[in-house]
Design an enzyme around this catalytic site. Structure first.
Site, PDB file in Angstrom:
ATOM      1  CE1 TYR A  61     -33.668 -15.318  -3.948  1.00 58.20           C
ATOM      2  CE2 TYR A  61     -33.480 -13.166  -4.978  1.00 58.20           C
ATOM      3  CZ  TYR A  61     -32.891 -14.287  -4.455  1.00 58.20           C
ATOM      4  OH  TYR A  61     -31.522 -14.392  -4.430  1.00 58.20           O
ATOM      5  CB  SER A 212     -25.543 -12.700   2.465  1.00 58.78           C
ATOM      6  OG  SER A 212     -25.958 -12.525   3.808  1.00 58.78           O
ATOM      7  CB  ALA A 215     -22.869 -12.461   7.837  1.00 57.32           C
ATOM      8  CG  LEU A 218     -25.026 -13.075  11.727  1.00 56.69           C
ATOM      9  CD1 LEU A 218     -24.310 -14.351  11.330  1.00 56.69           C
ATOM     10  CD2 LEU A 218     -25.485 -13.152  13.175  1.00 56.69           C
ATOM     11  CE  LYS A 222     -29.796  -3.169  13.563  1.00 56.65           C
ATOM     12  NZ  LYS A 222     -31.049  -3.412  12.801  1.00 56.65           N
TER      13      LYS A 222
END
Length: 354
Positions: A61, A212, A215, A218, A222
């Site tokens: 990262y 996640s 997602a 997703l 929004k």
């Protein structure tokens, strides 16, 4: 905040983990966020106040910057605060600067400890499968690091179920440290983990940390059918991680999320997170945020319990198809299935019996 046992280990971790991929914002990771040290300290304060005791990072990262910021932000805090980090991906130009060889794992661990400013890593993940390094070499390296006090527990990430079983078998045969946890992708957008990764967790007592769970945004509410996609963000058609194979099904799931959220007066993100946190075998979900406002909203999901009716609506909208051999097992083996089998097949068998 709930504290859950991590697989068959004696370790208890918070049901939510703070992910720090947004810390640093260097290179390819700039698109995920660019939280600096001051921002990291504020996020960590919010998480500790909410009861989170686990913080997740990885050497890759922002090429180590995330570890550096996390280490600096945690300096001087309680010893009860735990850290996970990971190794496998390329961290240099040398021939051995990637993979799960003893050479790379030992050097990667020592480099992570230096960046974190800690004398040990609480949970050390193999970040991805390496099909070219013998597993006994990899596990022996983890065993050496454990005996040296540099790591306390080991886990795997992004492994398939047969990879996990091979690791468990190799560890048992050679009396080496075995993984106690897996960190996997799992969300309402993609439930492939239910085919084998969650069943193997139940069957073998492997803890599950989910990365996640929204997602990549997703499932935030929004992205809606028939509405413009948010400006300044990735477009669904170009989503790479996680990939979107069925946009219409995604929109169906989001509509249910939004409907439940509106009826509750909460955000769709909270509903998506609560669904994952309530799934069988899930120990902890890794949340991350670009802004403090997003983090505050996400943390509220820790106190949210979805009703059986709400879970059923989300399940129906997002259910994965039964691929072979699972549809065959649902039809012919329902009289002799284990709890691990029923994690996937139970809903299909129940519907068949109605």
């Amino acid at each position: 905040m709930q504290y859950r046992q991590l697989g068959r280990s004696g370790l208890r971790i918070s049901a939510f983990t703070l992910g720090t991929m947004t810390f640093g914002g260097k290179g390819d990771f700039a698109k995920t966020g660019d939280t600096d040290l001051a921002g990291a300290r504020r996020q960590i304060d919010l998480c500790i106040d909410a009861g989170i005791n686990m913080f997740d990072t990885a050497d890759i990262y922002s090429t180590g910057v995330s570890e550096e910021i996390l280490g600096a932000a945690l300096k001087g805090r309680s010893d009860d605060i735990m850290v996970t980090t990971k190794a496998r991906f390329r961290m240099g130009t040398g021939a051995n600067d990637a993979g799960l060889s003893r050479y790379h794992l030992v050097s990667a661990c020592e480099a992570s400890l230096k960046r974190l400013g800690r004398d040990h890593i609480d949970l050390y993940y193999l970040h991805e499968w390496d099909g070219q390094t013998p597993l006994d070499e990899t596990l022996e390296a983890l065993d050496t690091l454990t005996r040296a006090g540099k790591i306390r527990y080991a886990g795997v990430s992004n492994f398939s179920a047969w990879h996990i079983m091979k690791a468990l078998g190799t560890a048992e045969r050679n009396r080496l440290i075995a993984p106690v946890a897996q960190q996997i992708y799992y969300s309402l957008q993609a439930r492939e983990a239910e085919y084998e990764l969650l069943p193997v967790a139940v069957d073998q007592g492997i803890g599950v940390q989910v990365w996640s769970p929204m997602a990549g945004g997703l499932l935030s509410g929004k992205y809606r059918r028939g509405k413009p996609q948010p400006e300044g963000t990735r477009q669904i058609e170009k989503w790479g991680e996680p990939p979107v194979y069925d946009i219409e099904k995604l929109y169906d799931v989001v509509e249910v999320l939004v409907s439940i959220a509106e009826s509750r007066g909460i955000s769709a993100a909270q509903v998506a997170l609560a669904w994952v946190a309530q799934r069988p075998a899930v120990t902890s979900i890794v949340i991350g945020a670009r802004t403090e406002a997003q983090l505050v909203d996400n943390l509220k999901a820790a106190d949210l319990t979805l009703t059986e009716e709400e879970v059923g609506r989300l399940d129906d909208a997002s259910a994965p198809p039964l691929i072979y051999p699972f549809w065959h097992q649902a039809s012919t083996a329902s009289d002799r299935l284990s709890a691990a089998d029923l994690l996937l097949l139970g809903p299909a068998i129940a519907k068949k019996g109605k």
